[in-house]
Design a protein around this motif. Structure first.
Motif, PDB file in Angstrom:
ATOM      1  N   LYS A 140      56.410 -22.200  13.060  1.00 11.31           N
ATOM      2  CA  LYS A 140      57.159 -22.876  11.991  1.00 11.31           C
ATOM      3  C   LYS A 140      56.918 -22.236  10.633  1.00 11.31           C
ATOM      4  O   LYS A 140      57.740 -22.360   9.737  1.00 11.31           O
ATOM      5  N   GLU A 141      55.811 -21.509  10.442  1.00 14.58           N
ATOM      6  CA  GLU A 141      55.561 -20.791   9.190  1.00 14.58           C
ATOM      7  C   GLU A 141      56.264 -19.434   9.166  1.00 14.58           C
ATOM      8  O   GLU A 141      56.737 -18.990   8.119  1.00 14.58           O
ATOM      9  N   ARG A 156      49.584 -16.942  12.250  1.00 14.48           N
ATOM     10  CA  ARG A 156      50.345 -18.050  11.668  1.00 14.48           C
ATOM     11  C   ARG A 156      50.902 -18.906  12.805  1.00 14.48           C
ATOM     12  O   ARG A 156      50.724 -18.595  13.971  1.00 14.48           O
ATOM     13  N   THR A 157      51.645 -19.940  12.431  1.00 16.54           N
ATOM     14  CA  THR A 157      52.365 -20.720  13.443  1.00 16.54           C
ATOM     15  C   THR A 157      53.831 -20.322  13.398  1.00 16.54           C
ATOM     16  O   THR A 157      54.302 -19.744  12.416  1.00 16.54           O
ATOM     17  N   LYS A 213      50.871 -20.751  17.968  1.00 14.97           N
ATOM     18  CA  LYS A 213      50.456 -19.695  17.055  1.00 14.97           C
ATOM     19  C   LYS A 213      51.146 -18.381  17.418  1.00 14.97           C
ATOM     20  O   LYS A 213      51.466 -18.112  18.577  1.00 14.97           O
TER      21      LYS A 213
END
Length: 126
Positions: A52-53, A49-50, A37
């Protein structure tokens, strides 16, 4: 027009710094686990968010900012050409400008006036 150019140049420099910041964050996040995160500031609100996002959004933002910088640079070049053409059209010289051509033009103009002093016609004084 000259102030407009300075404004565009400062804005372009500001965007260049943002591109560098984006690059640093992108390079750092590429080495991090995509499921980890992270937090992103969106419109003054910190959002969780993460990686990858967030990573694709950062890369997209960096690309958009780069396009804006290219547009600003093109506009500055256009304004520079317009300024140069304007100065040439109206024979404008800046104070302290060391231009032998300008001195030659001034001496020819004085000779064509008959050597007499007719005031400051055609002279820019600040």
């Amino acid at each position: 027009m000259r102030q407009e150019q300075r404004s565009m140049a400062s804005k372009a420099a500001e965007f260049e710094m943002e591109i560098n910041e984006h690059s640093l964050v992108i390079d750092t996040l590429k080495e991090v686990d995509p499921s980890r995160k992270c937090f992103r500031l969106v419109g003054g609100v910190l959002v969780e968010r993460t990686v990858k996002e967030v990573l694709p959004a950062l890369e997209n933002n960096k690309e958009q900012i780069s396009k804006i910088v290219e547009t600003l640079n093109t506009q500055m070049q256009t304004k520079g050409r317009e300024l140069t053409e304007y100065r040439e059209r109206y024979n404008i010289r800046l104070v302290g400008e060391d231009d032998k051509q300008g001195k030659a033009d001034a001496s020819q103009a004085k000779e064509s006036e008959g050597g007499g002093s007719k005031g400051g016609a055609g002279v820019l004084v600040s």
